[in-house]
Design a protein around this motif. Structure first.
Motif, short mmCIF file in Angstrom:
data_model
loop_
_atom_site.label_atom_id
_atom_site.label_comp_id
_atom_site.label_asym_id
_atom_site.label_seq_id
_atom_site.Cartn_x
_atom_site.Cartn_y
_atom_site.Cartn_z
N MET A 63 -51.66 -66.71 -34.15
CA MET A 63 -51.65 -66.28 -35.55
C MET A 63 -50.36 -65.55 -35.89
N MET A 92 -47.77 -68.08 -36.37
CA MET A 92 -47.95 -68.81 -37.63
C MET A 92 -47.53 -67.96 -38.83
N ARG A 93 -47.79 -66.66 -38.78
CA ARG A 93 -47.42 -65.80 -39.91
C ARG A 93 -45.92 -65.74 -40.12
N LYS A 108 -42.48 -60.60 -41.20
CA LYS A 108 -43.14 -59.89 -42.29
C LYS A 108 -42.24 -59.85 -43.53
N ALA A 145 -53.82 -65.71 -40.11
CA ALA A 145 -52.52 -66.37 -39.95
C ALA A 145 -51.62 -66.17 -41.17
N PHE A 146 -51.92 -65.15 -42.01
CA PHE A 146 -51.17 -64.99 -43.25
C PHE A 146 -50.69 -63.55 -43.42
N TRP A 147 -49.63 -63.43 -44.24
CA TRP A 147 -49.25 -62.15 -44.83
C TRP A 147 -49.77 -62.18 -46.27
N GLN A 191 -46.87 -67.68 -45.31
CA GLN A 191 -46.64 -68.12 -43.93
C GLN A 191 -45.19 -68.58 -43.79
N GLN A 192 -44.54 -68.09 -42.74
CA GLN A 192 -43.17 -68.52 -42.44
C GLN A 192 -42.26 -68.43 -43.66
#
Length: 381
Positions: A297, A300-301, A304, A344-346, A371-372
């Motif tokens: 995860m 995947m994120r 930041k 898996a997210f911000w 993501q990314q």
């Protein structure tokens, strides 16, 4: 009467001018310079003989310079300067070569003296070991054999006698119930006489006795480790429990191959350790899977997102909105939360104003999943 024609005056033809001598061509000068530089380098590497050549060249240049009506004084000055460089460089190389030669000679002499001292010590110890009577205390022979340091340094002619001394001293300690002190000596005896059955039997007996003595103190330690492992397991501290079990297993493993490992006490402790490990193993595997999922995860994120220091906006959100809004120029940032990691997210909560399809400017608040470095999902408040 015919009139004579005036005589024509013939001017003398100019005499041919002498051709000035041609100087040396550029390639010749370059080649000559290379030869001179090569000679200077060669002479300087010679050391003191090169210094003699430099002095000779300097004397020749001075003689040319002092010669009356000399047409080569400039060349003599240049040659003198080059000769001085050759002389200084050769002297320096000569001194350096002398220092290196002296250092090498000193090193060789030091190595020779050490080798002679080692041989003398070896001969002296060998003679003293051979002179010991069979009835002499074994400790005296052991001390002499230990003076060689490593077993490989014991001379061939003294190896058998040293092996006997180690065996005798080991038996003496074994008879005094000092198996811990006897085992190292018997191991040295076994290394010096690997095919000696008597040494092998005595060493095996010493190890058995040492194992029994060690288990008397280490058995309770294993029990304490198992108790701590059980307490950690009850508190769901699976990794701490595993650490205690690993330490207990390592202690029990030291007795493999000994009679102690066949005792009831040892087998009881080994069984308890296996039972506890079986109980916590599924929890450890689950914890490992959770960590791997968490690591995935995080990957995947991506990095930041960062709030702008000017207005607190998040560049990823602003870029996304300007792509999907009806009127990107009407975008007006109001507020944005700090990015929060979830699965898996911000996730960023952002409020903004913008014109709708009817041209009216309205306030919106949305949750943006990043993501990314890209917004991949939007949810309403």
């Amino acid at each position: 009467m015919s009139q004579d024609s005036p005589s024509q005056q013939i001017s003398p033809s100019p005499s041919p001018q002498p051709t000035p001598p041609k100087g040396m061509s550029v390639p010749v000068v370059l080649i000559a310079s290379c030869f001179v530089l090569a000679f200077m380098g060669w002479a300087m590497r010679l050391g003191y003989p090169g210094a003699v050549l430099g002095l000779g060249a300097l004397a020749g240049c001075i003689a040319v310079f002092r010669k009356k009506d000399s047409k080569h004084r400039s060349a003599a000055v240049i040659g003198a300067i080059a000769s001085v460089f050759v002389f200084i460089g050769a002297i320096g190389n000569g001194n350096e070569s002398s220092r290196k030669a002296a250092a090498m000679a000193a090193s060789i002499e030091d190595a020779r003296q050490k080798a002679e001292a080692s041989r003398a010590h070896e001969e002296d110890m060998s003679e003293r070991i051979a002179a010991l009577a069979t009835s002499s205390p074994p400790q005296e022979a052991v001390d002499l054999c230990n003076s060689f340091g490593d077993l490989r340094d014991i001379p061939e002619k003294s190896r058998a006698r040293c092996g006997e001394a180690y065996l005798a001293k080991g038996r003496e300690l074994l008879a005094s119930a000092k198996a811990g002190d006897a085992v190292p000596l018997l191991e040295r005896a076994s290394s010096l006489a690997p095919g000696n059955a008597d040494v092998a039997t005595t060493l095996s007996s010493a190890r058995e006795l040492q194992g029994k003595e060690d288990f008397k103190t280490q058995g309770p330690e294993v029990s304490a480790k198992l108790a701590r492992a059980l307490a950690h397991a009850k508190a769901k501290e699976w990794e701490e429990a595993e650490s205690e079990l690993n330490a207990a297993d390592a202690t029990l493993k030291r007795f493999d191959g000994l009679e102690v490992a066949k005792s009831k006490e040892w087998n009881t402790l080994a069984g308890q350790a296996a039972q506890q490990r079986k109980r916590i193993q599924p929890k450890l595997e689950k914890l490992q899977l959770q960590r791997e999922a968490q690591k995935l995860m995080v990957e995947m994120r991506g990095e930041k997102p960062v709030n702008s220091p000017w207005d607190g906006s998040v560049p990823e959100v602003e870029l996304y909105l300007k792509k999907v809004m009806n009127d990107p120029d009407s975008y007006e940032h109001v507020s944005s939360s700090a990015p929060v990691a979830r699965d898996a997210f911000w996730i960023v909560k952002s409020s903004f104003r913008g014109k709708n399809a009817f041209g009216g400017k309205i306030l919106n608040t949305r949750y943006f999943f990043i993501q990314q470095g890209q917004v991949v999902r939007v949810a309403e408040e």
